[in-house]
Design an enzyme around this catalytic site. Structure first.
Site, PDB file in Angstrom:
ATOM      1  N   GLU A  68      48.880 -38.550  45.490  1.00 15.99           N
ATOM      2  CA  GLU A  68      48.524 -39.796  44.777  1.00 15.99           C
ATOM      3  C   GLU A  68      47.741 -39.477  43.509  1.00 15.99           C
ATOM      4  OE1 GLU A  68      46.790 -41.670  48.200  1.00 15.99           O
ATOM      5  OE2 GLU A  68      48.791 -41.824  49.073  1.00 15.99           O
TER       6      GLU A  68
ATOM      7  N   ASN B 242      42.104 -38.909  55.981  1.00 16.52           N
ATOM      8  CA  ASN B 242      41.927 -39.288  54.575  1.00 16.52           C
ATOM      9  C   ASN B 242      41.964 -40.814  54.523  1.00 16.52           C
ATOM     10  OD1 ASN B 242      42.060 -39.806  51.856  1.00 16.52           O
ATOM     11  ND2 ASN B 242      44.059 -38.824  51.544  1.00 16.52           N
TER      12      ASN B 242
ATOM     13  N   HIS C 239      45.965 -34.093  45.940  1.00 13.95           N
ATOM     14  CA  HIS C 239      46.736 -35.065  46.721  1.00 13.95           C
ATOM     15  C   HIS C 239      47.827 -35.660  45.843  1.00 13.95           C
ATOM     16  CE1 HIS C 239      47.829 -38.591  49.038  1.00 13.95           C
ATOM     17  NE2 HIS C 239      47.312 -37.969  50.081  1.00 13.95           N
TER      18      HIS C 239
ATOM     19  N   SER D  49      52.701 -39.689  57.519  1.00 18.71           N
ATOM     20  CA  SER D  49      53.054 -40.535  58.662  1.00 18.71           C
ATOM     21  C   SER D  49      52.814 -39.867  60.021  1.00 18.71           C
ATOM     22  CB  SER D  49      54.502 -41.038  58.539  1.00 18.71           C
ATOM     23  OG  SER D  49      54.653 -41.826  57.358  1.00 18.71           O
TER      24      SER D  49
ATOM     25  N   GLY E 204      52.871 -42.555  53.993  1.00 17.02           N
ATOM     26  CA  GLY E 204      52.782 -44.004  54.076  1.00 17.02           C
ATOM     27  C   GLY E 204      54.123 -44.700  54.249  1.00 17.02           C
TER      28      GLY E 204
ATOM     29  N   LYS F 144      41.425 -42.728  52.143  1.00 15.77           N
ATOM     30  CA  LYS F 144      41.865 -43.265  50.837  1.00 15.77           C
ATOM     31  C   LYS F 144      40.924 -44.393  50.408  1.00 15.77           C
ATOM     32  CE  LYS F 144      46.450 -41.563  51.837  1.00 15.77           C
ATOM     33  NZ  LYS F 144      47.898 -41.663  51.670  1.00 15.77           N
TER      34      LYS F 144
ATOM     35  N   GLY G 203      46.584 -40.205  56.983  1.00 17.10           N
ATOM     36  CA  GLY G 203      46.169 -41.343  56.174  1.00 17.10           C
ATOM     37  C   GLY G 203      45.994 -42.577  57.043  1.00 17.10           C
TER      38      GLY G 203
ATOM     39  N   GLU H 140      52.197 -31.991  52.335  1.00 15.89           N
ATOM     40  CA  GLU H 140      52.421 -33.424  52.437  1.00 15.89           C
ATOM     41  C   GLU H 140      53.662 -33.800  51.628  1.00 15.89           C
ATOM     42  OE1 GLU H 140      48.543 -35.647  53.643  1.00 15.89           O
ATOM     43  OE2 GLU H 140      48.811 -35.764  51.481  1.00 15.89           O
TER      44      GLU H 140
HETATM   45  P1  13P Z   1      49.883 -41.425  55.868  1.00 12.42           P
HETATM   46  O1  13P Z   1      49.387 -40.744  57.104  1.00 12.42           O
HETATM   47  O2  13P Z   1      49.423 -42.842  55.737  1.00 12.42           O
HETATM   48  O3  13P Z   1      51.351 -41.244  55.686  1.00 12.42           O
HETATM   49  O4  13P Z   1      49.184 -40.657  54.619  1.00 12.42           O
HETATM   50  C1  13P Z   1      49.231 -39.276  54.557  1.00 12.42           C
HETATM   51  C2  13P Z   1      48.315 -38.815  53.497  1.00 12.42           C
HETATM   52  O5  13P Z   1      48.549 -39.031  52.327  1.00 12.42           O
HETATM   53  C3  13P Z   1      47.087 -38.114  53.915  1.00 12.42           C
HETATM   54  O6  13P Z   1      46.451 -37.512  52.841  1.00 12.42           O
END
Ligand code: 13P
Length: 250
Positions: A97, A9, A95, A212, A173, A11, A233, A167
């Site tokens: 976010e 992803n 997601h 992560s 992140g 983003k 991510g 997640e």
């Molecule tokens: P990270 O791998 O940066 O923690 O993000 C995970 C994520 O939100 C994937 O959709």
């Protein structure tokens, strides 16, 4: 046997040039023998470039969001049919976010899941608890509510062609990956909800872990019985690193 899926992803990162570079680098780093299915989800505006760069590779394309409506006067929205048209096979829905920053609630996520399937896309449904929810001991209740909204709206049969991604918000992140045991416990809980509805479907749904994931922790996470790959991510923005995660799923 569930085939593992590793999804990147991206983003809201990168440029048009980065998109090509990352895909070319990933293809070179992966070689021809990835045992896992590999997916990248670039920003909307780079999907066509990505589709072009992916031609002839085994990596598939997905999007990060989709409109509920099929077409019409919806300024700024992108329909699932459009995503199909440019070569997407998957789309991420729910997601954290989008839930927390853009106020997407369970009902809207369920509607997006439904419209993704209507338009021929496989939804990757994200669920997960915040740190506060985990600390107050309501992780399972949160996951059950998020999953329940989709089950109520689409039914268990819809999960024949869907992916679930666990997640935990506190792991996204932050560098604080869930331990393999923490991930497995929630994955088993999710699978339990699905198998309770239909044993065969529940056992065939892929449940990805996200939060992560790195090449250094992917193998341990993916070795858990109910972890069927990852939704990655930050580490998906580095071709070598992401290829390492894909290899860990082999
Ligand atoms: P990270 O791998 O940066 O923690 O993000 C995970 C994520 O939100 C994937 O959709």
């Amino acid at each position: 046997m569930r085939k593992l899926l590793v999804a990147g992803n991206w983003k809201m990162h990168g440029s048009r040039a980065d998109t090509r570079e990352l895909i070319d680098g990933l293809d070179a780093a992966l070689g021809s023998d990835s045992a896992a299915e590999v997916l990248v989800c670039p920003p909307y505006v780079y999907l066509c470039d990505a589709a072009d760069a992916l031609r002839g590779t085994s990596v598939v394309l997905g999007a990060q969001n989709v409109a509920v409506e099929a077409s019409g006067a919806y300024t700024g929205e992108i329909a699932g049919t459009m995503l199909r048209d440019v070569g997407c096979r998957y789309v991420i829905v729910g997601h954290s976010e989008r839930r927390s920053i853009y106020g997407e609630e369970d009902g809207l996520v369920a509607a997006k899941f439904r419209s993704a399937q209507r338009d021929g896309l496989t939804p990757i449904l994200c669920v997960g608890e915040s740190l506060q929810e985990r600390e107050t001991g309501i992780t399972e209740a949160v996951i059950a509510r998020q999953l329940g909204a989709v089950l109520e709206s689409s039914g268990i049969v819809a999960f024949k062609d869907a992916v679930v991604a666990y997640e935990p918000v506190w792991a996204i992140g932050t560098g604080h990956t869930a331990s393999p045991e923490q991930a497995q416990a929630v994955h088993a809980f999710i699978r339990g909800i699905l198998t309770h509805e239909d044993d065969t479907i529940g056992n065939s749904v892929r449940i990805l872990y996200g939060g992560s994931v790195k090449s250094s922790n992917a193998r341990d996470l993916f070795s858990m019985p109910d972890v069927d790959g990852g939704l990655v991510g930050g580490a998906s923005l580095d071709a070598e690193g992401f290829a390492g995660i894909c290899r860990a799923a082999g």
